[in-house]
Design a protein around this motif. Structure first.
Motif, PDB file in Angstrom:
ATOM      1  N   GLY A 155     -51.190 -46.304  36.499  1.00  0.00           N
ATOM      2  CA  GLY A 155     -52.205 -47.192  37.048  1.00  0.00           C
ATOM      3  C   GLY A 155     -53.461 -47.216  36.198  1.00  0.00           C
ATOM      4  O   GLY A 155     -54.047 -48.276  35.949  1.00  0.00           O
ATOM      5  N   PHE A 156     -53.904 -46.036  35.739  1.00  0.00           N
ATOM      6  CA  PHE A 156     -55.060 -45.969  34.837  1.00  0.00           C
ATOM      7  C   PHE A 156     -54.789 -46.776  33.566  1.00  0.00           C
ATOM      8  O   PHE A 156     -55.644 -47.522  33.093  1.00  0.00           O
ATOM      9  CB  PHE A 156     -55.366 -44.524  34.427  1.00  0.00           C
ATOM     10  CG  PHE A 156     -55.926 -43.653  35.513  1.00  0.00           C
ATOM     11  CD1 PHE A 156     -56.577 -44.165  36.618  1.00  0.00           C
ATOM     12  CD2 PHE A 156     -55.799 -42.278  35.418  1.00  0.00           C
ATOM     13  CE1 PHE A 156     -57.094 -43.336  37.607  1.00  0.00           C
ATOM     14  CE2 PHE A 156     -56.313 -41.431  36.392  1.00  0.00           C
ATOM     15  CZ  PHE A 156     -56.962 -41.967  37.484  1.00  0.00           C
ATOM     16  N   LEU A 157     -53.591 -46.595  33.004  1.00  0.00           N
ATOM     17  CA  LEU A 157     -53.263 -47.270  31.746  1.00  0.00           C
ATOM     18  C   LEU A 157     -53.148 -48.778  31.915  1.00  0.00           C
ATOM     19  O   LEU A 157     -53.547 -49.541  31.033  1.00  0.00           O
ATOM     20  CB  LEU A 157     -51.987 -46.673  31.147  1.00  0.00           C
ATOM     21  CG  LEU A 157     -52.130 -45.223  30.671  1.00  0.00           C
ATOM     22  CD1 LEU A 157     -50.769 -44.653  30.275  1.00  0.00           C
ATOM     23  CD2 LEU A 157     -53.125 -45.114  29.527  1.00  0.00           C
ATOM     24  N   ILE A 158     -52.618 -49.234  33.045  1.00  0.00           N
ATOM     25  CA  ILE A 158     -52.557 -50.680  33.294  1.00  0.00           C
ATOM     26  C   ILE A 158     -53.968 -51.253  33.388  1.00  0.00           C
ATOM     27  O   ILE A 158     -54.255 -52.323  32.855  1.00  0.00           O
ATOM     28  CB  ILE A 158     -51.747 -50.987  34.579  1.00  0.00           C
ATOM     29  CG1 ILE A 158     -50.269 -50.804  34.304  1.00  0.00           C
ATOM     30  CG2 ILE A 158     -52.020 -52.400  35.089  1.00  0.00           C
ATOM     31  CD1 ILE A 158     -49.685 -51.742  33.258  1.00  0.00           C
ATOM     32  N   LYS A 159     -54.861 -50.539  34.052  1.00  0.00           N
ATOM     33  CA  LYS A 159     -56.250 -50.990  34.140  1.00  0.00           C
ATOM     34  C   LYS A 159     -56.850 -51.126  32.737  1.00  0.00           C
ATOM     35  O   LYS A 159     -57.498 -52.127  32.422  1.00  0.00           O
ATOM     36  CB  LYS A 159     -57.063 -50.007  34.988  1.00  0.00           C
ATOM     37  CG  LYS A 159     -58.497 -50.404  35.190  1.00  0.00           C
ATOM     38  CD  LYS A 159     -59.225 -49.405  36.064  1.00  0.00           C
ATOM     39  CE  LYS A 159     -60.693 -49.750  36.139  1.00  0.00           C
ATOM     40  NZ  LYS A 159     -61.462 -48.723  36.860  1.00  0.00           N
ATOM     41  N   ASP A 160     -56.612 -50.120  31.892  1.00  0.00           N
ATOM     42  CA  ASP A 160     -57.097 -50.189  30.513  1.00  0.00           C
ATOM     43  C   ASP A 160     -56.441 -51.334  29.752  1.00  0.00           C
ATOM     44  O   ASP A 160     -57.101 -52.043  28.993  1.00  0.00           O
ATOM     45  CB  ASP A 160     -56.841 -48.871  29.781  1.00  0.00           C
ATOM     46  CG  ASP A 160     -57.791 -47.785  30.212  1.00  0.00           C
ATOM     47  OD1 ASP A 160     -59.011 -48.034  30.222  1.00  0.00           O
ATOM     48  OD2 ASP A 160     -57.330 -46.688  30.549  1.00  0.00           O
ATOM     49  N   THR A 168     -57.274 -58.033  22.671  1.00  0.00           N
ATOM     50  CA  THR A 168     -58.339 -57.706  21.718  1.00  0.00           C
ATOM     51  C   THR A 168     -57.709 -57.618  20.335  1.00  0.00           C
ATOM     52  O   THR A 168     -56.709 -56.922  20.150  1.00  0.00           O
ATOM     53  CB  THR A 168     -59.016 -56.359  22.079  1.00  0.00           C
ATOM     54  OG1 THR A 168     -59.591 -56.474  23.376  1.00  0.00           O
ATOM     55  CG2 THR A 168     -60.091 -55.997  21.061  1.00  0.00           C
ATOM     56  N   PRO A 169     -58.272 -58.309  19.350  1.00  0.00           N
ATOM     57  CA  PRO A 169     -57.656 -58.291  18.021  1.00  0.00           C
ATOM     58  C   PRO A 169     -57.766 -56.918  17.349  1.00  0.00           C
ATOM     59  O   PRO A 169     -58.685 -56.150  17.632  1.00  0.00           O
ATOM     60  CB  PRO A 169     -58.447 -59.336  17.235  1.00  0.00           C
ATOM     61  CG  PRO A 169     -59.723 -59.503  17.959  1.00  0.00           C
ATOM     62  CD  PRO A 169     -59.463 -59.157  19.403  1.00  0.00           C
ATOM     63  N   LYS A 193     -64.469 -56.973  20.210  1.00  0.00           N
ATOM     64  CA  LYS A 193     -64.406 -57.899  19.070  1.00  0.00           C
ATOM     65  C   LYS A 193     -63.274 -57.528  18.120  1.00  0.00           C
ATOM     66  O   LYS A 193     -62.799 -58.357  17.362  1.00  0.00           O
ATOM     67  CB  LYS A 193     -65.732 -57.923  18.319  1.00  0.00           C
ATOM     68  CG  LYS A 193     -66.852 -58.556  19.107  1.00  0.00           C
ATOM     69  CD  LYS A 193     -68.125 -58.589  18.297  1.00  0.00           C
ATOM     70  CE  LYS A 193     -69.250 -59.220  19.104  1.00  0.00           C
ATOM     71  NZ  LYS A 193     -70.507 -59.251  18.344  1.00  0.00           N
ATOM     72  N   GLY A 194     -62.858 -56.270  18.170  1.00  0.00           N
ATOM     73  CA  GLY A 194     -61.781 -55.781  17.323  1.00  0.00           C
ATOM     74  C   GLY A 194     -61.701 -54.275  17.410  1.00  0.00           C
ATOM     75  O   GLY A 194     -62.723 -53.597  17.422  1.00  0.00           O
ATOM     76  N   LYS A 238     -50.780 -58.609  16.614  1.00  0.00           N
ATOM     77  CA  LYS A 238     -50.981 -59.262  17.912  1.00  0.00           C
ATOM     78  C   LYS A 238     -52.095 -58.659  18.757  1.00  0.00           C
ATOM     79  O   LYS A 238     -52.285 -59.051  19.898  1.00  0.00           O
ATOM     80  CB  LYS A 238     -49.675 -59.244  18.704  1.00  0.00           C
ATOM     81  CG  LYS A 238     -48.570 -60.036  18.025  1.00  0.00           C
ATOM     82  CD  LYS A 238     -47.300 -60.042  18.838  1.00  0.00           C
ATOM     83  CE  LYS A 238     -46.223 -60.836  18.114  1.00  0.00           C
ATOM     84  NZ  LYS A 238     -44.953 -60.805  18.812  1.00  0.00           N
ATOM     85  N   GLY A 239     -52.819 -57.688  18.228  1.00  0.00           N
ATOM     86  CA  GLY A 239     -53.890 -57.060  18.999  1.00  0.00           C
ATOM     87  C   GLY A 239     -53.340 -56.096  20.036  1.00  0.00           C
ATOM     88  O   GLY A 239     -52.204 -55.635  19.938  1.00  0.00           O
TER      89      GLY A 239
END
Length: 167
Positions: free
Chosen positions: A49-54, A61-62, A71-72, A143-144
């Motif tokens: 759940g923590f990781l999905i939120k992150d 994000t690129p 921004k990157g 793909k970021g």
């Protein structure tokens, strides 16, 4: 951070946020479908759940070598940010330093939140965070920020090792 502090952090997160999860095995690559917030059954569910939120915050994000913002961002900065923000664990900034942390874990024994490392070039290393079900969160050069499969032909051939920071 020792196990006692991690457990306290988990309990606090459960009571404060009401966050809960149960992962489905048939989500076919869509992590949002996998997070149905019905019940926290395991520590791995909570970490997921923590990781999905992150992931939702950083998604798309690129990639930018040396980057550390929306921004990157590069792979090791993404891992560093997630461990600091979600797990309250400070880790070093570079992949070469991160690979020396924790303990070695066999690929067959991966748990949610383990770091997965890849050799993508002669001296180039890549890092991501294991999500379960052979998936990992990382900052892809092309793909970021995204979630990829360890079974992908490219990643499978580049896999190097895994490390566990949270025991």
């Amino acid at each position: 951070m020792d196990l006692k502090h991690v457990c306290l952090l988990i309990l606090l997160a459960v009571f404060v946020s009401g966050c809960s999860s149960s992962r489905s095995t048939d989500y076919q690559g869509d992590p949002i479908k996998a997070f149905d917030s019905s019940a926290v059954e395991t520590v791995e569910d909570l970490f997921y759940g923590f990781l999905i939120k992150d992931y939702l915050y950083w998604k798309g994000t690129p990639y930018r070598l040396g980057g550390n913002s929306k921004k990157g961002i590069d792979c090791s900065a993404l891992v560093q940010n997630i461990f600091k923000n979600s797990f309250k664990i400070n880790i070093p900034r570079t992949t070469n330093s991160q690979v020396k942390l924790g303990k070695y874990v066999d690929r067959d024994d991966l748990q949610v939140s383990d770091l997965v490392f890849f050799k993508t070039g002669w001296q180039v290393r890549h890092v991501g965070i294991y999500m379960g079900d052979n998936e990992f969160l990382h900052a892809s050069v092309s793909k970021g920020v995204m979630i990829s499969s360890l079974d992908n032909v490219y990643w499978k051939s580049k896999y190097w090792q895994s490390r566990r920071l949270i025991d």
